[in-house]
Design an enzyme around this catalytic site. Structure first.
Site, PDB file in Angstrom:
ATOM      1  N   ARG A   1     -22.645  33.393  58.304  1.00  0.00           N
ATOM      2  CA  ARG A   1     -21.884  34.602  58.692  1.00  0.00           C
ATOM      3  C   ARG A   1     -20.688  34.246  59.595  1.00  0.00           C
ATOM      4  NH1 ARG A   1     -25.386  35.633  55.670  1.00  0.00           N
ATOM      5  NH2 ARG A   1     -26.794  37.425  55.699  1.00  0.00           N
TER       6      ARG A   1
ATOM      7  N   SER B   1     -27.628  44.676  58.703  1.00  0.00           N
ATOM      8  CA  SER B   1     -28.340  43.924  59.746  1.00  0.00           C
ATOM      9  C   SER B   1     -27.493  43.921  61.012  1.00  0.00           C
ATOM     10  CB  SER B   1     -28.561  42.483  59.294  1.00  0.00           C
ATOM     11  OG  SER B   1     -29.290  42.484  58.105  1.00  0.00           O
TER      12      SER B   1
ATOM     13  N   GLU C   1     -24.647  40.729  64.799  1.00  0.00           N
ATOM     14  CA  GLU C   1     -23.880  40.282  63.630  1.00  0.00           C
ATOM     15  C   GLU C   1     -22.713  41.245  63.423  1.00  0.00           C
ATOM     16  OE1 GLU C   1     -26.223  39.326  60.125  1.00  0.00           O
ATOM     17  OE2 GLU C   1     -24.614  40.110  58.847  1.00  0.00           O
TER      18      GLU C   1
HETATM   19  C1  FAD Z   1     -26.489  48.708  54.225  1.00  0.00           C
HETATM   20  C2  FAD Z   1     -25.748  47.422  54.514  1.00  0.00           C
HETATM   21  C3  FAD Z   1     -26.219  46.228  54.006  1.00  0.00           C
HETATM   22  C4  FAD Z   1     -25.543  45.028  54.261  1.00  0.00           C
HETATM   23  N1  FAD Z   1     -26.066  43.861  53.744  1.00  0.00           N
HETATM   24  C5  FAD Z   1     -25.404  42.697  53.963  1.00  0.00           C
HETATM   25  C6  FAD Z   1     -25.909  41.472  53.417  1.00  0.00           C
HETATM   26  O1  FAD Z   1     -26.910  41.446  52.692  1.00  0.00           O
HETATM   27  N2  FAD Z   1     -25.231  40.333  53.703  1.00  0.00           N
HETATM   28  C7  FAD Z   1     -24.100  40.310  54.456  1.00  0.00           C
HETATM   29  O2  FAD Z   1     -23.527  39.244  54.660  1.00  0.00           O
HETATM   30  N3  FAD Z   1     -23.597  41.468  54.986  1.00  0.00           N
HETATM   31  C8  FAD Z   1     -24.212  42.646  54.762  1.00  0.00           C
HETATM   32  N4  FAD Z   1     -23.729  43.808  55.305  1.00  0.00           N
HETATM   33  C9  FAD Z   1     -22.520  43.755  56.164  1.00  0.00           C
HETATM   34  C10 FAD Z   1     -21.209  44.078  55.416  1.00  0.00           C
HETATM   35  O3  FAD Z   1     -21.467  44.621  54.147  1.00  0.00           O
HETATM   36  C11 FAD Z   1     -20.317  42.833  55.242  1.00  0.00           C
HETATM   37  O4  FAD Z   1     -20.050  42.231  56.477  1.00  0.00           O
HETATM   38  C12 FAD Z   1     -18.995  43.165  54.535  1.00  0.00           C
HETATM   39  O5  FAD Z   1     -18.332  41.970  54.149  1.00  0.00           O
HETATM   40  C13 FAD Z   1     -18.060  44.022  55.380  1.00  0.00           C
HETATM   41  O6  FAD Z   1     -17.032  44.468  54.510  1.00  0.00           O
HETATM   42  P1  FAD Z   1     -16.020  45.612  54.912  1.00  0.00           P
HETATM   43  O7  FAD Z   1     -15.013  45.694  53.832  1.00  0.00           O
HETATM   44  O8  FAD Z   1     -16.731  46.868  55.235  1.00  0.00           O
HETATM   45  O9  FAD Z   1     -15.342  44.987  56.214  1.00  0.00           O
HETATM   46  P2  FAD Z   1     -15.254  45.577  57.695  1.00  0.00           P
HETATM   47  O10 FAD Z   1     -16.619  45.803  58.226  1.00  0.00           O
HETATM   48  O11 FAD Z   1     -14.313  46.717  57.706  1.00  0.00           O
HETATM   49  O12 FAD Z   1     -14.591  44.329  58.442  1.00  0.00           O
HETATM   50  C14 FAD Z   1     -15.324  43.145  58.660  1.00  0.00           C
HETATM   51  C15 FAD Z   1     -14.384  42.082  59.248  1.00  0.00           C
HETATM   52  O13 FAD Z   1     -13.456  41.666  58.264  1.00  0.00           O
HETATM   53  C16 FAD Z   1     -12.105  41.824  58.749  1.00  0.00           C
HETATM   54  N5  FAD Z   1     -11.282  42.201  57.585  1.00  0.00           N
HETATM   55  C17 FAD Z   1     -11.554  43.163  56.685  1.00  0.00           C
HETATM   56  N6  FAD Z   1     -10.651  43.142  55.691  1.00  0.00           N
HETATM   57  C18 FAD Z   1      -9.767  42.150  55.989  1.00  0.00           C
HETATM   58  C19 FAD Z   1      -8.590  41.638  55.365  1.00  0.00           C
HETATM   59  N7  FAD Z   1      -8.127  42.099  54.190  1.00  0.00           N
HETATM   60  N8  FAD Z   1      -7.927  40.637  55.972  1.00  0.00           N
HETATM   61  C20 FAD Z   1      -8.368  40.119  57.151  1.00  0.00           C
HETATM   62  N9  FAD Z   1      -9.480  40.549  57.783  1.00  0.00           N
HETATM   63  C21 FAD Z   1     -10.173  41.559  57.206  1.00  0.00           C
HETATM   64  C22 FAD Z   1     -12.189  42.882  59.822  1.00  0.00           C
HETATM   65  O14 FAD Z   1     -11.152  42.744  60.770  1.00  0.00           O
HETATM   66  C23 FAD Z   1     -13.556  42.568  60.425  1.00  0.00           C
HETATM   67  O15 FAD Z   1     -13.423  41.490  61.333  1.00  0.00           O
HETATM   68  C24 FAD Z   1     -24.362  45.033  55.044  1.00  0.00           C
HETATM   69  C25 FAD Z   1     -23.870  46.254  55.536  1.00  0.00           C
HETATM   70  C26 FAD Z   1     -24.536  47.431  55.267  1.00  0.00           C
HETATM   71  C27 FAD Z   1     -23.974  48.734  55.786  1.00  0.00           C
END
Ligand code: FAD
Length: 348
Positions: free
Chosen positions: A166, A242, A344
């Site tokens: 991560r 998580s 996380e």
């Molecule tokens: C129900 C649930 C289950 C999940 N299960 C998992 C799992 O199994 N494994 C796992 O690893 N994660 C999991 N996650 C966490 C999450 O899905 C991931 O971390 C995902 O990659 C976040 O994506 P997001 O587009 O919502 O990014 P955000 O949460 O909006 O941003 C995350 C980070 O990425 C940066 N960012 C976003 N887009 C860009 C871009 N284009 N350029 C530069 N920086 C950027 C942001 O600044 C921030 O630091 C889960 C979340 C939920 C709600």
């Protein structure tokens, strides 16, 4: 391009938080032009914060600056002639699971174990998302970024992104510098499975029998089903998945936890030995043994099927309620087991 002032920030916790400005752009050229244009950029409230769908963020209050969001789409196969591999370029604003579904439909292996993880492709490369024994680093060929310092495009090989559990350089020393515009993935046309994590293999056998030739679509379907039984859907219950990382502890710390477990009749402590000699203990186990599973505190709570997930239990939780619950859990795990849990989720 879409520019909105004083609007709700998208976040899967469903918290009522607002940004002074939300700027959604449709191409790297458009974002660059907006930032270079002194007249326009002078109007943008600072600081800048790039988000995806807000599925790994906990906003502790309103954001005073400009939230950037990519709407860059597109899934495109790159000219790459190899019988066994394909390179695919995906826009940062594509929903991660849409890409996973597309790959499985083509019969391409690689992202199937990462199916149904919320969020967008840009964030997946920042976060090094992982599930069921695979991480996105395993398939990232390179990441195309806009460098906000130099206002130039750069292509960073996956091997230079500093990927770990991560973790990536985007989250550390490069924080705030690069905007991910597109990610190129190297996918496999020949079978490439990772089935020995959790109950994936048993679930596959139960569903399709033991002796069939597997397809990425079948593995994907089993992963989607397993996840649906364990994790809350963000459309039904607010969460950021998580909340805590699994701690990596020293063998002597593990021995202390095992002794506490034996004295208190907690059963065997699940653990995995890491190559560097540290021991990974599931944060979910530590939290559950401190009695938090299914706990409710006002509008905030701990998911009853997975204690690693903090939830907006009523849909009316405030940031303060989630923060207070997070702090109580950290305190109790530290007091009982001597382990400091680290979030996380990114707290903003
Ligand atoms: C129900 C649930 C289950 C999940 N299960 C998992 C799992 O199994 N494994 C796992 O690893 N994660 C999991 N996650 C966490 C999450 O899905 C991931 O971390 C995902 O990659 C976040 O994506 P997001 O587009 O919502 O990014 P955000 O949460 O909006 O941003 C995350 C980070 O990425 C940066 N960012 C976003 N887009 C860009 C871009 N284009 N350029 C530069 N920086 C950027 C942001 O600044 C921030 O630091 C889960 C979340 C939920 C709600």
């Amino acid at each position: 391009m879409k520019l909105t002032y004083n609007c709700t920030i998208p976040n899967t916790f469903g918290l009522p938080v607002h940004a002074a400005c939300l700027l959604e752009y449709d191409s790297a050229a458009e974002l660059r032009a907006l930032l270079v244009d002194g007249r326009f950029s002078a109007e943008l409230p600072l600081p800048l914060l790039h988000i995806g769908s807000g599925s790994n963020l906990l906003f502790t209050g309103d954001f005073p600056g400009t939230v950037l969001h990519s709407r860059i789409g597109g899934i495109e196969e790159m000219p790459f002639h190899d019988e066994k591999q394909a390179v695919v370029r995906v826009g940062s604003g594509v929903v991660w699971d849409q890409f996973c579904l597309w790959a499985a439909q083509q019969g391409y292996w690689g992202p199937e174990n990462l199916a149904a993880i919320p969020g967008e492709v840009g964030a997946a490369a920042v976060q090094n998302i992982g599930a069921y024994g695979r991480e996105v680093k395993d398939i990232v060929e390179c990441v195309e970024c806009l460098d906000l310092q130099e206002l130039t495009m750069v292509t960073i090989p996956g091997s230079d992104c500093g990927y770990g559990y991560r973790e990536s350089r985007f989250k550390n020393e490069w924080k705030g510098r690069y905007v991910v515009i597109a990610v190129q993935f190297r996918l496999r046309k020949d079978e490439w499975t990772e089935l020995d994590y959790g109950h994936v293999r048993q679930a596959l056998i139960a569903r399709y029998g033991g002796d069939i030739g597997l397809s990425p679509m079948e593995v994907r379907q089993v992963i989607v089903d397993i996840r649906a039984g364990k994790l809350p859907s963000p459309t039904e219950i607010g969460s950021a998945g998580s909340f805590f990382r699994n701690p990596f502890i020293l063998p002597e710390q593990y021995a202390r936890i095992a002794a506490i477990a034996e004295k208190d009749g907690l059963g065997p402590v699940p653990h995995f030995m890491n190559e560097d000699g540290t021991v990974k203990v599931p944060a979910a186990w530590l939290i559950e043994k401190c009695g938090w599973k299914g706990y409710r505190d006002g509008n905030a709570g701990v998911y009853e099927k997975q204690p690693l997930v903090l939830i907006n239990a009523t849909g009316r939780a405030t940031p303060d309620e989630i923060v207070a619950l997070k702090d109580k859990i950290i305190d109790s795990v530290r007091t009982r087991f001597g382990v400091l849990l680290r979030p996380e989720v990114e707290i903003i």
